[in-house]
Design an enzyme around this catalytic site. Structure first.
Site, PDB file in Angstrom:
ATOM      1  N   LYS A   9      -9.563 -34.016  -6.938  1.00  0.00           N
ATOM      2  CA  LYS A   9      -9.408 -32.558  -6.884  1.00  0.00           C
ATOM      3  C   LYS A   9      -8.032 -32.063  -7.351  1.00  0.00           C
ATOM      4  O   LYS A   9      -7.765 -31.973  -8.546  1.00  0.00           O
ATOM      5  CB  LYS A   9      -9.726 -32.069  -5.465  1.00  0.00           C
ATOM      6  CG  LYS A   9     -11.181 -32.326  -5.039  1.00  0.00           C
ATOM      7  CD  LYS A   9     -11.446 -31.895  -3.622  1.00  0.00           C
ATOM      8  CE  LYS A   9     -12.787 -32.366  -3.125  1.00  0.00           C
ATOM      9  NZ  LYS A   9     -13.915 -31.546  -3.580  1.00  0.00           N
TER      10      LYS A   9
ATOM     11  N   TYR B 237     -17.722 -37.394   4.190  1.00  0.00           N
ATOM     12  CA  TYR B 237     -18.325 -37.597   2.873  1.00  0.00           C
ATOM     13  C   TYR B 237     -17.283 -38.246   1.976  1.00  0.00           C
ATOM     14  O   TYR B 237     -16.139 -37.778   1.916  1.00  0.00           O
ATOM     15  CB  TYR B 237     -18.741 -36.237   2.297  1.00  0.00           C
ATOM     16  CG  TYR B 237     -19.319 -36.284   0.892  1.00  0.00           C
ATOM     17  CD1 TYR B 237     -18.607 -35.738  -0.185  1.00  0.00           C
ATOM     18  CD2 TYR B 237     -20.564 -36.841   0.635  1.00  0.00           C
ATOM     19  CE1 TYR B 237     -19.130 -35.763  -1.466  1.00  0.00           C
ATOM     20  CE2 TYR B 237     -21.091 -36.860  -0.644  1.00  0.00           C
ATOM     21  CZ  TYR B 237     -20.368 -36.318  -1.695  1.00  0.00           C
ATOM     22  OH  TYR B 237     -20.883 -36.346  -2.976  1.00  0.00           O
TER      23      TYR B 237
ATOM     24  N   ASP C  39      -9.283 -41.135   3.072  1.00  0.00           N
ATOM     25  CA  ASP C  39      -9.874 -40.455   1.913  1.00  0.00           C
ATOM     26  C   ASP C  39      -9.260 -39.057   1.868  1.00  0.00           C
ATOM     27  O   ASP C  39      -9.682 -38.156   2.587  1.00  0.00           O
ATOM     28  CB  ASP C  39     -11.397 -40.380   2.062  1.00  0.00           C
ATOM     29  CG  ASP C  39     -12.017 -39.589   0.916  1.00  0.00           C
ATOM     30  OD1 ASP C  39     -13.264 -39.511   0.853  1.00  0.00           O
ATOM     31  OD2 ASP C  39     -11.266 -39.032   0.084  1.00  0.00           O
TER      32      ASP C  39
END
Ligand code: KE4
Length: 433
Positions: A273, A150, A245
């Site tokens: 994050k 994702y 990623d």
């Protein structure tokens, strides 16, 4: 197991019922709705360190950590104190600010692939920007992603995506034009042969390969030996870019991320994050020659009103300062390994087939007897059993990610007592499900 009668959730239910009349599914992000684990989500009142308190006064040991940012523990006093003073200077400038230099330098010093970095406001923004950059730099339009990975919710990535897309079992989202995803090629994770085949079938058309170097969005899936190195080789040979990623793995599995841990340096990296320390920050960065294409240095456009705002920069700076202290990752690895190995053994002792593990402060456990190397393997997990486990642990005061297709996160605030309590709860729950 704590009897369900003592697990009061009336206020959570009242607030969540009202929320469903105001916001789609009552949430600001789909996975929070507990759709795949059943039951109503709990509504948080406040968080601190490794703990959550809900609006009914129930306390939980937290293994989601707002999906990664709370790696130093929620509401860390050092971060809060810095934010309080930063607030006095204003929350957003929309202009250059020295704090951007400070965080940029910390990221560049820490992450092997990053020579130049651009801040944005989320991991999605980082990934959609890096995709545009891959295409701008190579002049090629196709990309390869992996099933179950994702990379945020930008259109071109919503192909066999993980996280909430997998959790909700969505085919691929409506509203995404076929033309947009026509250039998104997919391969099973850990499958170098398929990657080679895709390059052979699309000569000189693939801008690059983007992946989670350790997958957290199909549940926790680690790269097979040689997989990352193989991708580095293939992309080099093909004049394509390799993009990690690291929105989830960055500063979590090592201070320099997965690329430092595994010794494989991509051309570009996305972050999010942890580098925002709980405030909205994403970033993309990499080789100077590639990043020099980004406006206003170069022609590739990308912008953002709140990008690099002083408040978010402050939270990120303080968080990375805390993480850069010696012994941080040894502590995270020790406490998470104790938790992960403990969960697997209590599950096996209770007769359940499970597989899983951890890398530093990221862990996962699948209810399946087979090894999990990719998304298809992950889908063999017993989702109903996972749902019963999740609900049982919740009633025991342990808050796990509400999906088998998510990873678990620990923090510097988690203690041995927390882990012991978690394992005792797991023993009780696993005996009953
Ligand atoms: P955000 O746009 O949610 O900040 O980042 C998107 C993203 C990109 N890349 C990776 C590897 C990610 O894990 C994420 C976001 N992760 C999910 C949790 N699996 C965020 C939680 C949510 O969607 O509510």
């Amino acid at each position: 197991m704590v009897s369900t009668t003592s697990f009061k959730t009336a206020k959570s239910e009242e607030i969540f019922n009202a929320a469903q009349k105001l916001m789609p599914g009552g949430v600001s992000s789909p996975v929070r709705a507990f759709k795949s684990v059943g039951g109503q989500p709990i509504v948080f009142d406040h968080v601190k360190g490794a703990y959550i308190w809900d609006v009914d006064g129930n306390k939980y040991i937290d293994y989601v950590g707002t999906w990664g940012p709370a790696i130093c523990g929620h509401a860390h006093p050092v971060v809060l104190e810095a934010l309080h003073s930063a607030l006095e200077n204003g929350t957003s400038f929309g202009a250059p600010c020295a704090l951007e230099n400070v965080l940029a330098e910390m990221v560049i010093d820490a992450v092997p692939s990053i020579e130049i970095v651009r801040f944005v406001n989320s991991g999605t923004e980082a990934c959609m920007s890096v995709l545009r950059l891959m295409r701008a730099f190579t002049g090629r339009e196709k990309i390869i992603k992996f099933e179950g990975c994702y990379h945020g919710h930008a259109d071109m990535f919503l192909v066999k995506a993980g996280s909430g897309v997998a959790t909700l079992g969505l085919p691929d989202s409506p509203g995404v034009p076929k033309s947009t995803t026509a250039n998104t090629l997919t391969a099973p994770y850990n499958d170098l042969e398929t990657v080679k085949k895709l390059f052979a079938e699309n000569p000189d058309q693939i801008a690059g390969v983007i992946l989670e170097p350790v997958v957290g969005n199909a549940g926790f899936v680690t790269p097979d030996a040689g997989f990352l190195e193989g991708l580095r080789e293939i992309t080099q040979e093909q004049g394509a870019l390799l993009v990690f990623d690291e929105v989830m793995t960055g500063f979590r599995i090592a201070y320099g991320g997965a690329q430092a841990k595994f010794g494989v340096t991509p051309d570009l990296t996305t972050l999010g994050k942890v580098i925002g320390g709980g405030l909205p920050v994403g970033a993309y960065g990499g080789r100077a020659d590639i990043m020099s294409m980004v406006a206003p240095a170069g022609p590739m456009y990308q912008a953002g009103t709140l990008s690099g705002n002083p408040l978010a920069m402050t939270a990120g700076i303080k968080t990375l300062e805390l993480l850069s202290k010696p012994g941080t990752y040894e502590q995270l690895d020790r406490i998470t390994t104790k938790l992960s190995e403990g969960l697997l053994s209590v599950a096996r002792e209770a007769g359940h087939e499970v597989t899983g593990g951890n890398i530093s402060a990221m862990f996962g456990m699948f209810f399946t007897g087979q090894a999990v190397h990719n998304y298809d393997d992950a889908k063999t997990a017993d989702l109903k059993k996972f749902a019963r486990f999740h609900r049982g642990m919740l009633e025991q005061g342990v808050y796990l990610a509400p999906s088998q297709f998510e990873a678990g996160f620990t923090s510097l605030a988690h203690t041995d007592e927390d882990v012991d309590r978690t394992l005792a709860a797991a023993k009780a729950v696993l005996a009953e499900i």
